[in-house]
Enzyme design. Structure first.
Site, PDB file in Angstrom:
ATOM      1  N   HIS A   1       0.817  -1.227   0.000  1.00  0.00           N
ATOM      2  CA  HIS A   1       0.000   0.000   0.000  1.00  0.00           C
ATOM      3  C   HIS A   1       0.844   1.268   0.000  1.00  0.00           C
ATOM      4  O   HIS A   1       0.331   2.351  -0.251  1.00  0.00           O
ATOM      5  CB  HIS A   1      -0.932   0.005   1.214  1.00  0.00           C
ATOM      6  CG  HIS A   1      -2.040  -1.002   1.092  1.00  0.00           C
ATOM      7  ND1 HIS A   1      -3.289  -0.679   0.648  1.00  0.00           N
ATOM      8  CD2 HIS A   1      -2.059  -2.332   1.322  1.00  0.00           C
ATOM      9  CE1 HIS A   1      -4.049  -1.761   0.627  1.00  0.00           C
ATOM     10  NE2 HIS A   1      -3.321  -2.786   1.045  1.00  0.00           N
TER      11      HIS A   1
ATOM     12  N   ASP B   1       3.348   9.649  -1.089  1.00  0.00           N
ATOM     13  CA  ASP B   1       2.192   8.857  -0.637  1.00  0.00           C
ATOM     14  C   ASP B   1       2.005   7.684  -1.574  1.00  0.00           C
ATOM     15  O   ASP B   1       2.093   7.850  -2.795  1.00  0.00           O
ATOM     16  CB  ASP B   1       0.931   9.741  -0.692  1.00  0.00           C
ATOM     17  CG  ASP B   1      -0.057   9.388   0.415  1.00  0.00           C
ATOM     18  OD1 ASP B   1      -0.062   8.227   0.854  1.00  0.00           O
ATOM     19  OD2 ASP B   1      -0.820  10.289   0.827  1.00  0.00           O
TER      20      ASP B   1
HETATM   21  P1  ADQ Z   1      -2.911   6.167   4.667  1.00  0.00           P
HETATM   22  O1  ADQ Z   1      -1.520   6.640   4.845  1.00  0.00           O
HETATM   23  O2  ADQ Z   1      -3.661   6.038   5.895  1.00  0.00           O
HETATM   24  O3  ADQ Z   1      -3.012   4.818   3.847  1.00  0.00           O
HETATM   25  P2  ADQ Z   1      -4.812   7.608   2.819  1.00  0.00           P
HETATM   26  O4  ADQ Z   1      -4.809   6.890   1.545  1.00  0.00           O
HETATM   27  O5  ADQ Z   1      -4.898   9.070   2.661  1.00  0.00           O
HETATM   28  O6  ADQ Z   1      -3.519   7.327   3.701  1.00  0.00           O
HETATM   29  O7  ADQ Z   1      -6.041   7.148   3.686  1.00  0.00           O
HETATM   30  C1  ADQ Z   1      -6.421   7.834   4.823  1.00  0.00           C
HETATM   31  C2  ADQ Z   1      -7.835   7.433   5.207  1.00  0.00           C
HETATM   32  O8  ADQ Z   1      -8.080   7.925   6.505  1.00  0.00           O
HETATM   33  C3  ADQ Z   1      -8.880   8.021   4.301  1.00  0.00           C
HETATM   34  O9  ADQ Z   1      -9.885   7.088   4.063  1.00  0.00           O
HETATM   35  C4  ADQ Z   1      -9.431   9.201   5.089  1.00  0.00           C
HETATM   36  O10 ADQ Z   1     -10.791   9.459   4.881  1.00  0.00           O
HETATM   37  C5  ADQ Z   1      -9.200   8.767   6.496  1.00  0.00           C
HETATM   38  N1  ADQ Z   1      -8.930   9.943   7.362  1.00  0.00           N
HETATM   39  C6  ADQ Z   1      -7.895  10.766   7.300  1.00  0.00           C
HETATM   40  N2  ADQ Z   1      -8.001  11.722   8.238  1.00  0.00           N
HETATM   41  C7  ADQ Z   1      -9.125  11.489   8.897  1.00  0.00           C
HETATM   42  C8  ADQ Z   1      -9.779  12.118   9.986  1.00  0.00           C
HETATM   43  N3  ADQ Z   1      -9.301  13.181  10.621  1.00  0.00           N
HETATM   44  N4  ADQ Z   1     -10.923  11.577  10.409  1.00  0.00           N
HETATM   45  C9  ADQ Z   1     -11.421  10.504   9.809  1.00  0.00           C
HETATM   46  N5  ADQ Z   1     -10.860   9.866   8.800  1.00  0.00           N
HETATM   47  C10 ADQ Z   1      -9.709  10.343   8.340  1.00  0.00           C
HETATM   48  C11 ADQ Z   1      -2.091   3.892   3.202  1.00  0.00           C
HETATM   49  C12 ADQ Z   1      -1.088   4.523   2.258  1.00  0.00           C
HETATM   50  C13 ADQ Z   1      -1.820   5.340   1.218  1.00  0.00           C
HETATM   51  C14 ADQ Z   1      -2.804   4.473   0.466  1.00  0.00           C
HETATM   52  C15 ADQ Z   1      -3.688   3.701   1.431  1.00  0.00           C
HETATM   53  C16 ADQ Z   1      -4.540   2.682   0.708  1.00  0.00           C
HETATM   54  O11 ADQ Z   1      -0.187   5.334   2.981  1.00  0.00           O
HETATM   55  O12 ADQ Z   1      -0.908   5.925   0.305  1.00  0.00           O
HETATM   56  O13 ADQ Z   1      -3.620   5.281  -0.352  1.00  0.00           O
HETATM   57  O14 ADQ Z   1      -2.909   3.022   2.396  1.00  0.00           O
HETATM   58  O15 ADQ Z   1      -3.761   1.799  -0.022  1.00  0.00           O
END
Ligand code: ADQ
Length: 759
Positions: free
Chosen positions: A170, A378
């Protein structure tokens, strides 16, 4: 295609449920992450299970805790793995989050690698292997997620070679120059290669992985696969999606979300809303975004009081010091900006430092005029897609970092370099003033794609591709040699009356040396060939790509040994000792054309050089940088193929060489020539290690014992791993005919008779 009865076993660090102590009781909470959304339908459809860590380390045996864990297994088929506090710390905070996470995100200066933590990481991967094996049934597909389990595919493979494993990363896979900084880098690559199917978010990460296995393990791969230990590992780029309807439905149908959206619109009716939603992580570029916003306010006084940034940040990994420092930095920056610019009626930033329910997030996405998704690096970034999913009207603008994996498939966003403070500040202004037609066109294109490549399609494709990869792995291709059964070969040899033995030299009887002139045969090898060649029932020929001079110098004095130089262009009989050319060759003017091209490659590749032979020119790059050399070799062969299309010449890529030779100079011709010896061979053996030996393998009759040295694809039927094994096989053959040989040595007239026949 996936077979009907294939169950899926999902393995990830955390389960979609967590356990928390609450006084003298326990709380179980469901987390609604993107992964759970993707996995749930797959688990339901296949009657699958999910294995993960509960996130709780007390190991307590108290009844209420055990009851919850049992309930998870019974109700949801979620199986929790317990880890003790010390092991969990080394595994999670230690290696996963202070070594792999920063390095994979190109922050090598933040890498902390403690060998004690590494041992915990290995132990946890082993614990998961054992847990999987407890549940595994024949036909199951195991789907392992992310960087917490890089060793797990290979651990499983070693325990159960026929296991079917897919692995999805991921996070980004870094460039090989960064990846190589990691201690234990080879273990991690081998661990991943235990899978049948390896998925990354983008082609860039896949390419980085391919370069890393080439540089660090010497494994050449193709765009979509790599052969490892006689298995094919399928490689793929498959970006994850989201469940867009879930967000849309909240906006359309949830009264709570609709009320919140209306309130937000009303409250901020006087201004535009910029939105940031992130985990509080240094990779997400929050301080950089805040500084760019401050610059924007400085440079654009007309926007003061008319724009607000709502930054939502959920704290994470707070046991890691870098994260506590980041939290402080963000607090301070927001304090400074608000302190400097706020008025009694307006604050430039509204900061929500907590986890928001999805219903609230959807309202924010729906209200925001611009989403600022500006991570420094990311894997993909789901927030970008969630924002798009909440903009069915096409009103919003997505500002997206070019260093997010999502940028590869969301080109209609306004792409930015998050490190460029001035550039980002200007893009904020552009986003706020983008004309409606352009805004809508960009957003609608994004919206359609987010709907199409949703998380359900992603999960389904992964499972189907994994299933196909396993089926491909199980079909033994025609060009896959099998391990040589030495015993059977030895008895065929001893029983035979007339044997033909055809041997390559470099890479077959002797290992490679950086300089070809240093690969001198050992006295033992010379002795072995001397004795073997005297066996009156065997005809032995050494067929090499080497020059006449090399072969003569090293093997010329061995009685009864046939020598074929330059891949069979010339052949020396053991009796006449004269070289016979298998084909009339015209002048050498082709060399004048090819030489300058090879010279150009020598100039570009330090450590490489040209060897000139009578019938060929060779570019050697064994001493050059391996990756660069391989890359240029492909380039060179492609160029030459084009140029030599209508000529009697051929360019071939061998073991760290590219050779341009005359088409007729091939090893298969030597066999044709030896067939003219008035002799029926009831045992034929040929051994070789590179593409020029394939010409010989193809030419030989079906009953021949063809042996490839090394486990690569080949037309040979069998393989031996390395030259040492081939030499030991010859020694064994020699011992098996010890007595007849000794007798043969005492009957020279017999030998003379045979040699007369040969000529
Ligand atoms: P993450 O690093 O966690 O995931 P991301 O893809 O942005 O990064 O996902 C974050 C998730 O958390 C989103 O669904 C978002 O809605 C939720 N989120 C963020 N802040 C929040 C808040 N304050 N309250 C509630 N929800 C919140 C890892 C990798 C990414 C990759 C994903 C999926 O680092 O690059 O996209 O896995 O493979």
């Amino acid at each position: 295609m996936q077979r009907d009865n294939q169950r899926v076993l999902v393995v990830s660090n955390r389960l979609p449920v967590t356990l928390k102590r609450a006084g003298d009781s326990w709380q179980s909470k469901r987390t609604a992450g993107g992964l759970a959304t993707a996995m749930d339908p797959i688990l339901q459809k296949t009657d699958g299970i999910w294995i993960g860590w509960s996130g709780e380390t007390s190991g307590s045996n108290d009844q209420k805790r055990s009851a919850i864990i049992k309930e998870w297994a019974k109700e949801h088929r979620y199986f929790s793995v317990d880890l003790d506090a010390k092991t969990a710390h080394g595994f999670y905070e230690g290696i996963a989050n202070q070594a792999l996470w920063p390095l994979f995100h190109h922050f090598p200066s933040l890498l902390r690698f403690d060998p004690e933590h590494w041992r915990s990481y290995v132990r946890v991967n082993e614990t998961f292997r054992d847990e999987i094996l407890k549940h595994l049934r024949p036909n199951d597909l195991v789907w392992i997620h992310d960087y917490h389990f890089l060793l797990l595919p290979q651990l499983l493979r070693e325990a159960l070679p026929e296991v079917s494993v897919g692995f999805f990363l991921h996070v980004p896979f870094p460039s090989s120059s960064v990846f190589r900084i990691l201690p234990k880098r080879e273990d991690l690559l081998r661990g991943m290669l235990g899978a049948d199917y390896l998925g990354f978010h983008t082609h860039r990460y896949l390419q980085n992985f391919r370069t890393s296995i080439l540089r660090l393990l010497g494994l050449t791969s193709q765009m979509d696969r790599v052969d490892v230990d006689r298995r094919t590992v399928t490689l793929d780029a498959l970006p994850i999606g989201i469940a867009p309807e879930q967000f849309n439905d909240l906006l359309l149908k949830s009264p709570g979300t609709r009320t919140q959206l209306a309130e937000l619109k009303q409250r901020f009716s006087f201004c535009k809303i910029l939105l940031g939603v992130d985990r509080l992580d240094y990779t997400k570029g929050i301080p950089e975004r805040l500084r760019a916003y401050r610059r924007f306010l400085q440079d654009s006084p007309e926007w003061r009081g008319k724009v607000v940034l709502i930054q939502v940040a959920v704290p994470s990994r707070e046991k890691v010091p870098k994260y506590t420092r980041l939290r402080k930095e963000v607090d301070e920056l927001i304090g400074e900006i608000n302190g400097d610019w706020s008025t009694p009626n307006w604050s430039p930033i509204i900061y929500l430092r907590r986890d928001l329910p999805r219903a609230e997030l959807a309202a924010l996405y729906g209200a925001a005029d611009v989403a600022l998704v500006t991570p420094l690096r990311d894997g993909l970034n789901l927030v970008a897609k969630e924002y798009v999913a909440c903009n069915s009207s096409g009103d919003g603008v997505l500002v997206l970092s070019e260093f997010a994996g999502a940028a590869a498939e969301m080109g209609e966003a306004l792409l930015v370099n998050p490190y460029d403070e001035e550039g980002l500040s200007q893009t904020i202004k552009r986003a706020l003033t983008l004309h409606e037609p352009e805004r809508r066109e960009r957003m609608m294109a994004l919206y359609r794609r987010v709907h199409k490549n949703n998380v359900f399609a992603w999960g389904q494709r992964f499972i189907e591709n994994l299933s196909t990869a396993v089926q491909t792995r199980d079909q033994q291709p025609e060009d896959e040699p099998v391990p040589l059964n030495r015993q059977r070969l030895v008895s065929a040899f001893t029983e035979a009356q007339s044997r033909l033995i055809l041997l390559d030299y470099d890479g077959t009887l002797a290992p490679f040396s950086p300089l070809p002139q240093n690969a001198v045969p050992t006295p033992d090898l010379i002795g072995l060939l001397e004795v073997m060649a005297q066996d009156h029932r065997s005809v032995i020929a050494l067929i090499s790509g080497r020059s006449k001079a090399d072969l003569e110098q090293w093997f010329g004095s061995i009685p009864n040994l046939w020598l074929a130089a330059e891949h069979g262009a010339v052949l020396r009989s053991p009796i006449s000792k004269g070289w016979e050319q298998s084909h009339f060759s015209s002048a050498d003017e082709w060399k004048e054309r090819v030489y300058p091209i090879l010279e150009h490659f020598v100039d570009r590749t330090p450590g490489s050089f040209i060897e000139e032979k009578e019938f060929s020119l060779v570019w050697h790059y064994r001493m050059a940088d391996l990756e660069f050399g391989d890359w240029l070799a492909n380039d060179l062969v492609a160029n030459l193929e084009h140029m030599l299309a209508d000529s009697p010449l051929k360019a071939v890529k061998g073991q760290k060489i590219v050779e341009v030779k005359l088409l007729w100079a091939n090893k298969g011709r030597v066999y044709s020539r030896l067939q003219q010896l008035d002799q029926e061979f009831d045992f034929i053996m040929a051994a070789g290690d590179d593409s020029t030996d394939e010409d010989l393998f193809c030419q030989l009759p079906k009953h021949a014992w063809t042996i490839h040295i090394g486990r690569n694809r080949s037309r040979a039927k069998y393989y031996l791993a390395k030259p040492e094994e081939m030499v030991s096989l010859l020694t064994e053959l020699l011992h098996s005919v010890d007595q007849p040989l000794v007798r043969a040595l005492t009957v020279p007239s017999d030998l003379k008779h045979r040699n007369r026949l040969l000529l």
